[in-house]
Write an enzyme that holds these catalytic residues in place. Structure first.
Site, PDB file in Angstrom:
ATOM      1  N   HIS A 133       0.860  -1.200   0.000  1.00 53.18           N
ATOM      2  CA  HIS A 133       0.000   0.000   0.000  1.00 53.18           C
ATOM      3  C   HIS A 133       0.889   1.240   0.000  1.00 53.18           C
ATOM      4  O   HIS A 133       1.948   1.250   0.617  1.00 53.18           O
ATOM      5  CB  HIS A 133      -0.895   0.014   1.253  1.00 53.18           C
ATOM      6  CG  HIS A 133      -2.098   0.885   1.114  1.00 53.18           C
ATOM      7  ND1 HIS A 133      -2.060   2.237   1.311  1.00 53.18           N
ATOM      8  CD2 HIS A 133      -3.361   0.611   0.736  1.00 53.18           C
ATOM      9  CE1 HIS A 133      -3.248   2.752   1.101  1.00 53.18           C
ATOM     10  NE2 HIS A 133      -4.064   1.798   0.751  1.00 53.18           N
ATOM     11  N   ASP A 190      -7.954  -5.408   0.028  1.00 52.39           N
ATOM     12  CA  ASP A 190      -8.413  -6.319  -1.030  1.00 52.39           C
ATOM     13  C   ASP A 190      -8.042  -7.771  -0.787  1.00 52.39           C
ATOM     14  O   ASP A 190      -8.493  -8.654  -1.527  1.00 52.39           O
ATOM     15  CB  ASP A 190      -7.830  -5.860  -2.374  1.00 52.39           C
ATOM     16  CG  ASP A 190      -8.422  -4.524  -2.797  1.00 52.39           C
ATOM     17  OD1 ASP A 190      -7.655  -3.612  -3.149  1.00 52.39           O
ATOM     18  OD2 ASP A 190      -9.662  -4.388  -2.738  1.00 52.39           O
TER      19      ASP A 190
END
Ligand code: SDX
Length: 435
Positions: A312, A369
């Site tokens: 991320h 996700d």
């Protein structure tokens, strides 16, 4: 050369010219240098490809601390919202900046219930797309087409009330838009919404009504879906929200701006990762479950393969949303009597990666996700519809940031600069003189 930080500003010495740069301090102590006058005062611009060090705006909606794994909507921790709130209540929070009173919540639910369906002409649009069209392409096209039902095509023509009306209408219509995509996929007719059902009940009903799946959808599954929508509802200046704001800054309408956000979210490095995670886990399972082998492939730059659902730009520790989703995965699957071997593979993949120097050194952790697809799949949502679910959750966040952009001071069209590195002035040569 940066000189001393003096009070709330600093100065930079550029070829003998000293330029004052005000220091901006956020409510959580974040510091930024305001370079908005830099070019005018020095001729210099800043260069920051992919904007890793660049703040696009000041915002009050969402706070993320990537080092500590903190996520809050208007100050409220995501863990509390996931446990105690509903998606509609969180939508109110994001749009209006506070948790609603019971009356305000009831009013919002009623306004949404009045906007649950889509125009017949829009329903006809679905039949003009090939069965191969990805659901995100259809979603973006249909949302853009809905602008044809709003008399005011530019936000310049819209009052605050107009914008609020348009926002609630689109939020209300979204489950029908998404469900219609699924019904087209399975070759079944559109199911009209039930105004007495909750938002998430309607989504499930319009998707799975009159199919075998309808029976297996338990109250726990609907609760888990509502929680997933909350967890996806906002995430400050991510790629798709930035797209919504940049497109909206040209004063186009909300539908066009959201359609741009949907297109950005589709990408496998952004919201499309939730679909890619399931494809990745299935691939590992089908090739014998060798998790270590896949991790090695993901570490090899030449493979162009990345561990989907990992890493991320902001979180350099666990994504708090991934923690919540992982914690409910087992419970939801057990309650629904679903056994998904991909969950065990996901857990093993996570453990393997988290102990691997490559991932540790780069601070790559599971993101939102990584586990969400396990729950979507348990509910019966097909893999290529996962990112549509992400978009449904993110819609109130996109709208909140779009509105904040329009009302910020100053609110200008977004238009980054560049450093040109191409050929210097070159005269035109007639074709018969070229080599
Ligand atoms: C979302 O921004 C948001 O807030 C997004 C989001 C939201 O709610 O809106 O949180 C939702 O999009 C989550 C992210 C979903 N995407 C994925 O899971 C796709 C896989 N992840 C990556 O592609 C990547 O981690 C990104 C895109 C998420 C972040 O990319 P960055 O910050 O630009 O990092 P990078 O590409 O510069 O990578 C740094 C290093 C590189 O190696 P080196 O060049 O240093 O050797 O880490 C490596 C990368 O190759 N790397 C990975 C990896 N992610 C980064 N290597 C293997 N697998 C991965 N998943």
């Amino acid at each position: 050369m940066l000189e001393e930080l003096v009070g709330e500003s600093t100065s930079v010495n550029l070829n003998g010219k000293v330029v004052e740069l005000p220091v901006v301090t956020g409510s959580e102590g974040e510091k930024g240098l305001d370079v908005s006058q830099l070019r005018k005062e020095s001729g210099y611009i800043t260069l920051d490809p992919a904007y890793g060090n660049t703040g696009a705006c000041e915002s009050s909606i969402c706070f993320i601390d990537g080092e500590k794994g903190i996520l809050r909507y208007w100050g409220i921790p995501i863990e509390q919202l996931a446990e105690k709130s509903s998606f509609i209540e969180t939508t109110y929070l994001l749009l209006y900046g506070k948790l609603p009173s019971q009356q305000e919540l009831t009013q919002l639910s009623q306004r949404i219930s009045k906007n649950l369906t889509i125009p017949d002409l829009v329903k006809k649009l679905y039949s003009n797309f090939s069965d191969e069209t990805h659901p995100m392409a259809l979603l973006s096209a249909v949302v853009s087409a809905l602008s044809g039902y709003d008399k005011k095509q530019s936000s310049l023509e819209q009052s605050e009330v107009d914008i609020d009306e348009t926002s609630i209408r689109l939020i209300g219509q979204f489950p029908a838009i998404a469900a219609a995509i699924y019904r087209k996929k399975i070759g079944k007719e559109f199911i009209e919404p039930d105004p007495k059902a909750t938002y998430t009940e309607n989504l499930v009903r319009m998707m799975f009504g009159e199919t075998d799946l309808e029976k297996q959808i338990t109250p726990e599954a609907i609760e888990a879906l509502d929680m997933l929508l909350i967890l996806h509802a906002d995430h400050e200046q991510n790629c798709s929200t930035s797209a919504v704001q940049l497109v909206g800054s040209s004063r186009t309408n909300l539908y066009a701006s959201i359609a741009a956000g949907i297109a950005a979210l589709w990408g496998p490095w952004h919201g499309g990762a939730n679909q890619d995670v399931m494809v990745m886990l299935q691939k590992i399972k089908d090739s014998g479950g060798d998790v270590q082998k896949y991790v090695e492939i993901a570490k090899d730059k030449n493979s162009k393969v990345r561990l989907s659902g990992f890493g991320h730009r902001v979180y350099k520790t666990f994504d708090p949303r991934a923690k919540v989703i992982k914690s409910v995965c087992d419970k939801v699957l057990e309650k629904m009597g679903v056994n998904n071997p991909l969950l065990e593979i996901a857990k093993e993949l996570e453990q393997t990666a988290l102990q691997d120097e490559y991932f540790i050194q780069r601070k790559l952790y599971p993101n939102v996700d990584f586990y969400s697809g396990i729950i979507y799949k348990a509910i019966g949502i097909p893999t290529d519809m996962f990112t549509v679910m992400f978009a449904m959750g993110r819609l109130p966040g996109w709208i909140a940031h779009w509105k904040e952009m329009l009302t910020s001071k100053p609110s200008r069209i977004g238009r980054p600069r560049q450093i040109y590195v191409g050929p210097t002035k070159t005269d035109y040569t007639p074709v018969d003189q070229r080599s």
